[in-house]
Design a protein around this motif. Sequence first.
Motif, short mmCIF file in Angstrom:
data_model
loop_
_atom_site.label_atom_id
_atom_site.label_comp_id
_atom_site.label_asym_id
_atom_site.label_seq_id
_atom_site.Cartn_x
_atom_site.Cartn_y
_atom_site.Cartn_z
N PRO A 1 5.98 12.96 -9.39
CA PRO A 1 5.36 12.00 -8.47
C PRO A 1 3.84 12.08 -8.44
CG PRO A 1 7.19 13.16 -7.43
CD PRO A 1 6.91 13.86 -8.71
N SER A 2 3.28 13.24 -8.72
CA SER A 2 1.83 13.39 -8.63
C SER A 2 1.10 12.65 -9.75
CB SER A 2 1.45 14.87 -8.68
OG SER A 2 1.81 15.44 -9.93
N SER A 3 1.83 12.25 -10.80
CA SER A 3 1.18 11.60 -11.94
C SER A 3 1.55 10.13 -12.06
CB SER A 3 1.57 12.32 -13.23
OG SER A 3 2.96 12.20 -13.47
N SER A 4 2.18 9.56 -11.04
CA SER A 4 2.66 8.18 -11.11
C SER A 4 1.59 7.20 -10.64
CB SER A 4 3.92 8.02 -10.26
OG SER A 4 4.34 6.68 -10.23
N GLU A 5 1.37 6.13 -11.42
CA GLU A 5 0.47 5.04 -11.05
C GLU A 5 1.23 3.73 -11.19
OE1 GLU A 5 -2.41 5.12 -9.77
OE2 GLU A 5 -3.38 7.01 -10.28
N THR A 6 1.14 2.85 -10.18
CA THR A 6 1.90 1.60 -10.18
C THR A 6 0.98 0.42 -9.93
OG1 THR A 6 3.85 2.76 -9.35
CG2 THR A 6 3.82 0.37 -9.10
N SER B 1 -3.79 -0.95 -17.73
CA SER B 1 -4.13 -2.07 -16.83
C SER B 1 -3.71 -1.80 -15.39
CB SER B 1 -3.50 -3.39 -17.30
OG SER B 1 -4.00 -3.78 -18.55
N ILE B 2 -3.35 -0.57 -15.08
CA ILE B 2 -2.99 -0.20 -13.71
C ILE B 2 -4.21 0.31 -12.96
CG2 ILE B 2 -1.57 1.35 -12.29
CD1 ILE B 2 0.47 1.39 -14.56
N THR B 3 -5.03 1.08 -13.62
CA THR B 3 -6.21 1.67 -13.00
C THR B 3 -7.48 1.25 -13.73
OG1 THR B 3 -5.86 3.67 -14.32
CG2 THR B 3 -4.99 3.67 -12.08
N ARG C 1 -12.19 6.54 -10.40
CA ARG C 1 -11.07 5.72 -10.87
C ARG C 1 -10.38 5.12 -9.65
NH1 ARG C 1 -8.35 8.83 -14.73
NH2 ARG C 1 -8.96 7.45 -16.45
N VAL C 2 -9.90 3.86 -9.77
CA VAL C 2 -9.23 3.19 -8.66
C VAL C 2 -7.98 2.48 -9.18
CG1 VAL C 2 -10.61 1.08 -8.89
CG2 VAL C 2 -9.53 1.61 -6.69
N ASN C 3 -6.93 2.46 -8.35
CA ASN C 3 -5.68 1.78 -8.68
C ASN C 3 -5.76 0.34 -8.19
OD1 ASN C 3 -2.84 0.78 -7.98
ND2 ASN C 3 -2.34 2.65 -9.08
N GLN C 4 -5.33 -0.62 -9.03
CA GLN C 4 -5.47 -2.04 -8.69
C GLN C 4 -4.43 -2.53 -7.69
OE1 GLN C 4 -2.98 -4.43 -9.79
NE2 GLN C 4 -2.61 -4.10 -11.97
N THR C 5 -3.44 -1.71 -7.34
CA THR C 5 -2.42 -2.14 -6.38
C THR C 5 -2.64 -1.54 -5.00
OG1 THR C 5 -0.78 -2.40 -8.12
CG2 THR C 5 0.04 -2.19 -5.89
N ASN C 6 -2.87 -0.22 -4.95
CA ASN C 6 -2.98 0.43 -3.63
C ASN C 6 -4.40 0.87 -3.30
OD1 ASN C 6 -3.38 2.73 -5.22
ND2 ASN C 6 -1.24 3.37 -5.08
N ASN C 7 -5.37 0.57 -4.18
CA ASN C 7 -6.78 0.90 -3.96
C ASN C 7 -7.03 2.40 -3.82
OD1 ASN C 7 -6.69 -1.89 -3.69
ND2 ASN C 7 -8.29 -1.98 -2.16
N ARG C 8 -6.09 3.21 -4.29
CA ARG C 8 -6.27 4.65 -4.21
C ARG C 8 -7.34 5.09 -5.21
NH1 ARG C 8 -0.96 7.86 -5.21
NH2 ARG C 8 -1.38 7.22 -7.37
#
Length: 579
Positions: free
Chosen positions: A52-57, A388-390, A407-414
């Motif tokens: 789970p620590s390495s998952s990006e969605t 294309s996720i981050t 670095r930022v995630n395009q779905t959750n802005n993390r």
Amino acid sequence: MLAPDEEGLSSLLGDQPVLRFASFVVQVEGGGIVDTSSSVLNRIVASLPIDPSSSETGTRAVNGVEWAISQVKLKPSENVGDMTAYVAATVYNDTAYTVVAAAPSPEWSREAPTFQKMFDSIRFIAPQARAAEATKTPLASAAVFESAIPSPTVMMTPTLTETMPVETRPPAPTETPTPVIHVVRSGDTLLAIAAQYGVSVQDLQAANGIEDPTRLQIGQQLIIPIGGYVPLGGGVAGTGTPIAGATATRAATVTPTQSAKVTALPTETGAEMNPPTPTAAQAAQPTPKPVEPVLSGKIVYPVYVPDRKLQGQMGSFDIYMSDLQGSDPQLLAYNASQPCLNLGGDLLAYKSWDSTARGLAFLTIGGGRSGLLTNYIEDGLPYWDPSSITLVFTSRREGDRVPRMFRVNQTNNRESGFGLIAEYASVFPDGRIVYRGCTVEGACGLFIVSAEGVGATKITDNTSDTAPAPSPDGSKIAFMSLTREGAGNYEIYVMNSDGQNVVRLTNNSANDGLPTWSPDGSTIAFVSDRDGTWGIWAMNPDGSNQRKLFTMRGSPDGIVGAELLSSRGWLEERISWSR
């Protein structure tokens, strides 16, 4: 299912997945599916032993269809190796489609670019049913799904047939045939080129003096030994001329037969499958002329708007998109600049100067998801990761105003920080990052670091080197520099990805900069004001054939008066070229 080796064809999805070797799996679940793309993705991911620590969605619109996507690292188990996987899911006409592309983690950076091209080629050929029709008879899966990936090349295996001895006669004089030239493109292999023209790899190597068939260069010109053409300095294997009066004791005729099994992943060569017909030439040994690459895709670029007011101050930017002829430019983003397209060309990231939505933002080309990613006006120059996720970006948001990489995630802005002093970051197809940076001791230049931000290596030591652009195959970096070779103005250079063999490509008193590569790696585009107006120019990777493609809608250079601390003119702008 496709795999580079036979072992990969043993992969399985489901309650007890088997994933130990590289493979690309497409799974279709029959009609009547009422789930969303995200719920299908979550169900598939839940069946995998993920870390789970390495998952990006995230989400993407691929050829007009929105997919939920995730990149995960798998925990090793009895049937699952130390793997990294790209998982995507969509629901189309009540049918769920899932793609799982997986490879051993040490091999992921090598396999990921091929997986990405394969995924980006997927398209649905049946129109999407309207909501009122969706409850009726679902369309058959086979009728709506296709991939634009070329089928694996079927190799021709020669079968030798003995014939009776025959007496040979002196050959009749013939005119020298014109050579056929193949210009190497991204993804080409010597095996695929040989199969394309119906010649052997050995003959192709002999005709071009190639010792190592794995070391082709994009733009390299290969002589194809067909139609009797023999290059100067040596004969092609198997094409010698018989000596007059000699008697052949055994001749062979070649009967082509198709090989029974192909397990290699298809390679996108982008070349014509039918070789051109040789024609007679008067010259003894004509000089082959390379074919100029046909430019395709789209380019996005910033345009400064000096007479627009933002927060009572003058100056702003807009982003335009155009084809390679500059026809019908489209305004994509208002009060925005620093554009970057993802590899598939369906997502645009950019810097928003809008006073009500300052920071980094993204949008889907053609309509779809869009939104703000960060909320700091100091954030800039976003660049999509291969998934294309981050996105990677740099910012002077911290109190000391020193630029750092995030670095930022395009779905959750993390968000996550790298802890690196960095400006103008760009990402290789394998995830490595090249950027303009400095060590804590103050030694500045261009650096390369792993996708995780580990092991930064300094590859140039000129402090004016900036705007690095990796080539699509990851072997080269184009960049701009002010003081190299005593230039005194910005010029464009190219070098190997390790910083070796720096070559100057432009040389004039005007400004040339912001290089970007064509998707196939055959051309470098850049901005220049050498003819008195700013335009998009193009050249070959060796600097030859420099020509103007079109005049831009305005200058890429200017200062946003409302944000003087964050606006640095064209030196922190970008142009981007994608499919």
